[in-house]
Enzyme design. Structure first.
Site, PDB file in Angstrom:
ATOM      1  N   ASP A   1      -5.532   8.689  10.763  1.00  0.00           N
ATOM      2  CA  ASP A   1      -4.162   8.333  11.103  1.00  0.00           C
ATOM      3  C   ASP A   1      -3.728   8.882  12.452  1.00  0.00           C
ATOM      4  O   ASP A   1      -4.017  10.021  12.808  1.00  0.00           O
ATOM      5  CB  ASP A   1      -3.213   8.843  10.015  1.00  0.00           C
ATOM      6  CG  ASP A   1      -3.306   7.987   8.764  1.00  0.00           C
ATOM      7  OD1 ASP A   1      -3.197   6.755   8.916  1.00  0.00           O
ATOM      8  OD2 ASP A   1      -3.512   8.536   7.678  1.00  0.00           O
TER       9      ASP A   1
ATOM     10  N   GLU B   1       0.864  -1.180   0.000  1.00  0.00           N
ATOM     11  CA  GLU B   1       0.000   0.000   0.000  1.00  0.00           C
ATOM     12  C   GLU B   1       0.897   1.225   0.000  1.00  0.00           C
ATOM     13  O   GLU B   1       1.730   1.378   0.888  1.00  0.00           O
ATOM     14  CB  GLU B   1      -0.853   0.065   1.269  1.00  0.00           C
ATOM     15  CG  GLU B   1      -1.899  -0.985   1.423  1.00  0.00           C
ATOM     16  CD  GLU B   1      -2.621  -0.817   2.762  1.00  0.00           C
ATOM     17  OE1 GLU B   1      -2.552   0.268   3.362  1.00  0.00           O
ATOM     18  OE2 GLU B   1      -3.230  -1.791   3.199  1.00  0.00           O
TER      19      GLU B   1
END
Lengths: 273, 438
Positions: free
Chosen positions: A60, A49
């Site tokens: 995040d 990824e």
């Protein structure tokens, strides 16, 4: 089957879970990120990824935020992410882009799908795009035969898991905790249950992300998931190495080897299930 | 001359708007661009809000809190000297600045805090830029005995030390945010990260009519009484509807609050005034609709300030409450459909209008609200002396005195107040410079 599905099926045929590694593009530099990801490929990742650095990454935790922030401060552009994809795809490993939605919409959804395809990319993982809002992306992905990886979470209802899985191609991304990216000392107790709920509703492989930091944890997750997704732990290697990027790359390679051994050590567990 | 609101009902939740659709869309705007983990909590919130809005007990309790605690309904004030300065156009001020905590925000905050109790949650998180929404949230949490955590960018904490002290005085924990631009948008990001991690016991009390569905519609519901009250008050006072309704627009809660009651009145023009900062052409502004593009930020599709790659660009405004690179999706829809008009007002124009309102009416309004006053003066000029213009005076300016003192050079080195020349005429913005220019 798409390249990612093929890679996951191949791991399954070996009686093990796949290892999927994440790093953001353009941290610490475009070439630096390519070199680090190549180390992940050499160390045993089955799929990659590439994160597209974004100014407002709400999913995040601090580790990936810092790397994305520095990538952007260094002038990272959307085209740089595509360049990283192209370089990594050249190794033969399937490459997905993990991206928040606005940069794709700004680039142009169809144009992004076309350029991603041209770069050899396999598809997108979209952490803030749910299928209900994804009409344009689904059409573009279908036109270019790209993977569409949407997320399911411990809070997802059975109805949502079913409809989300039905919209996925490649695999279903199960977020193992209610929280943001980042390593955790203990693997989630929510994850096995979530994976079981997903499996009951789809034949697609299920990848589990959020929190895995070492081979032992990878082995635990590999005991119930088709793919173990590791991100923050890799990013932390690069951040910790600071200016000594060569050391960071070696740390990434070492971690990959540990994780790759982890997903293989769980083979017995998997065979038993 | 003032008029009290009686017999205006301060009732919340009356009426219903056609939009958003079931997915939270206003035309092509709005929706839910959120991590899947937050979809179920958003569904839970929507259900709780819709049920509460049909629950007489909830409505009565909220009405009571607003009336007895917050001072709602607010006055409608017939601003005679401002009208003279505006060339004779009748200028009516909806005095949201007189509410407890000093702004319209208390309406939304009390509504969501009471909803938090109803959902059985014990902890409230909020974002704040200037600190006003943080203070209002801390106030409501003290009043309703809820734990309160406020996320605030480090840059804003430095700029707004007094509001940090106010929040702490009220018992809230203020968490500095040191990521990204370390301002409001990053505080929202951090609040969302907290929410996804603690959603079982925590409500995210978003401060404006933006974000993912149901926030824009829910915040509209909790603020729309501003317009419901004002509409009845204007009719009571003048016997007819106003020709124009003016409000400032940051995220857009006070504007949607006063607009909603008038949306169906086709003859009433709606004007939203965005923060033009140093001028839209300079790039240093927060005029999202005027100077931004369509994109996705913080959970909804709307206008935002972004670069060629879709990265959010920092906004600039002298008014901290308007200093946000996004705007609520319903405003994007009202702009695109042509029902409302959005114009930028520069820092200088707003400060001149602030001074004019002080000198003509003895009202120190918030710099945010001064954008509405400045814009309304232009609208008044366009409509002429026979017109009536309603302005949402959304907040008071006590919090802004430091900024105003600097702008107008009111405090010299010896600490003496010096009376710098301020706007002498009813044409603020003509020279953009009441007092010193900066």
């Amino acid at each position: 089957m798409t390249p990612v599905a093929t890679a996951l099926a191949s791991a399954r045929n070996d009686g093990r879970a796949a290892l999927v590694g994440y790093l953001p593009a353009a941290y610490p530099s475009v070439d630096g990120s390519i070199a680090a990801i190549q180390a992940m490929v050499e160390g045993g990742c089955d799929a990659i990824e590439v994160g597209l650095p974004y100014s407002d990454p709400v999913m995040d935790g601090p580790t990936i935020q810092r790397a994305a922030e520095r990538a952007l401060a260094g002038g990272a552009r959307t085209s740089d992410t595509l360049r990283v994809v192209e370089a990594v795809a050249a190794t033969g490993v399937p490459v997905l882009v993990m991206t928040y939605w606005n940069p794709v919409e700004r680039y142009g959804v169809e144009r992004f799908a076309a350029d991603l395809t041209a770069a050899g990319g396999a598809g997108l993982i979209t952490p803030d795009l749910v299928p209900e809002e994804a009409g344009e992306w689904v059409a573009a992905a279908d036109a270019h035969a790209l993977d569409k990886v949407f997320l399911v979470a411990p809070s997802s209802t059975p109805e949502r898991i079913a409809s989300t899985a039905a919209s996925c191609r490649g695999f279903v991304y199960a977020t193992s905790v209610m929280g943001v990216t980042g390593t955790r000392d203990v693997t989630s107790t929510l994850a096995p249950e979530l994976v079981a709920r997903v499996r009951a509703l789809t034949d697609l492989p299920v990848g589990v992300g959020l929190g895995v930091r070492d081979g032992q944890q990878a082995a635990e997750v590999a005991g119930f998931a088709d793919a173990v997704i590791v991100g923050s732990a890799f990013v932390a290697q690069l951040l910790d190495a600071g200016a000594d990027h060569a050391a960071g790359i070696e740390a990434v390679r070492t971690l990959t080897v540990d994780l790759a051994a982890g997903v293989r050590s769980a083979a017995g567990v998997r065979a038993a299930t | 001359m003032t008029t009290t609101a009686d017999p205006v009902s301060p009732r919340i939740g009356q009426g219903s708007a056609a939009l958003p659709d079931s997915g939270g869309h206003f035309g092509r705007f709005g929706g839910r661009f959120m991590p899947e983990a937050l979809i179920a909590p958003l569904d839970e919130l929507e259900l709780a809000w819709r049920e509460a809005m049909t629950d007489e007990t909830f409505i009565a309790e909220l009405d009571r809190m607003l009336r007895d605690y917050a001072g709602v309904p607010s006055l409608l004030y017939d601003a005679g000297r401002l009208s003279t300065a505006a060339g004779g156009t009748r200028m009516l001020l909806k005095r949201e600045d007189l509410n407890h905590t000093g702004a319209h925000k208390v309406r939304n905050v009390l509504g969501q805090a009471l909803l938090t109790k109803r959902m059985g949650k014990t902890r409230v998180i909020a974002e704040t830029g200037a600190g006003q929404h943080g203070v209002a949230t801390a106030t409501a949490c003290a009043y309703l005995d809820l734990d309160c955590v406020v996320y605030m960018g480090e840059v804003d904490i430095e700029r707004q030390a007094l509001n940090v002290a106010r929040m702490r005085m009220l018992g809230a924990r203020v968490v500095p945010v040191n990521t990204g631009s370390r301002t409001l948008k990053d505080a929202i990001n951090e609040a969302l990260r907290d929410w996804v991690s603690n959603v079982d016991d925590t409500h995210y009390l978003l401060g404006t009519a933006a974000g993912a569905h149901p926030f824009p519609a829910m915040v509209r519901d909790f603020t729309r009484a501003i317009g419901d009250e004002a509409r009845a008050q204007v009719l009571d006072l003048t016997g007819r509807l106003p020709d124009a309704v003016c409000a400032c627009v940051g995220g857009g809660s006070n504007a949607i609050g006063i607009f909603t009651a008038f949306v169906a009145d086709a003859d009433v023009a709606l004007y939203g005034f965005e923060a033009g900062g140093e001028g839209v052409a300079t790039g240093r502004h927060a005029a999202t609709i005027t100077g931004g593009d369509v994109g996705v930020l913080h959970g909804a599709r709307s206008y935002l300030l972004q670069d060629a790659d879709g990265q959010t660009v920092e906004s600039h405004s002298i008014s901290a409450g308007l200093d946000y690179p996004g705007v609520g999706p319903e405003h994007a829809w009202l702009a695109e459909s042509g029902r409302a008009t959005y114009r930028p007002v520069t820092d200088a124009e707003a400060m001149t209008a602030m001074a004019l309102l002080c000198r003509t009416e003895g009202i120190i309004c918030a710099i945010e609200s001064a954008h509405a006053v400045a814009g309304a003066l232009d609208v008044a000029r366009e409509l002429g002396p026979d017109a009536t213009v309603l302005i949402n005076l959304s907040g008071r300016g006590d919090k802004d005195m430091h900024t105003a003192a600097e702008w107008f050079d009111l405090v010299d080195a010896s600490g003496e107040v010096t009376y710098a020349a301020t706007a002498e005429t009813g044409a603020p913005g003509a020279d953009g410079g009441a007092g010193s220019t900066r």
